[in-house]
Write a protein that holds these residues in place. Structure first.
Motif: not given
Length: 88
Positions: A54-73
């Protein structure tokens, strides 16, 4: 390696150095990248197995868990569909 060609204890002499490049004993990449995406990198180990990193997560104002999990999958699917063939 940087080596002094002239060895002298006096202060009045010309310094002359030679540079020799040495190859490290582990020349070549140990775990080459199979896939490099925005969220993960997949490497192949010496025994042929694959490892997702895993690369480091970029948590900003547009970050959502669902979008991150979908991107990783999605990246896992794209990375592993080529090297791993489906069993028939």
């Amino acid at each position: 390696m940087l080596r002094r060609d002239v060895e002298c204890e006096e202060f009045n002499y010309d310094d002359h150095f030679s540079f020799v490049e040495t190859v490290p004993p582990t020349a070549g990449k140990r775990n080459p990248h199979v896939y490099e995406g925005d969220f993960i990198t997949v490497t192949r180990k010496d025994d042929g197995s694959y490892r997702p990193n895993f690369k480091p997560m970029k948590v900003d104002k547009d970050f959502t868990v669902a979008k991150y999990a979908t991107g990783v999958a999605n990246e896992l699917l794209w990375a592993l569909e080529g090297p791993i063939k489906k069993s028939e």
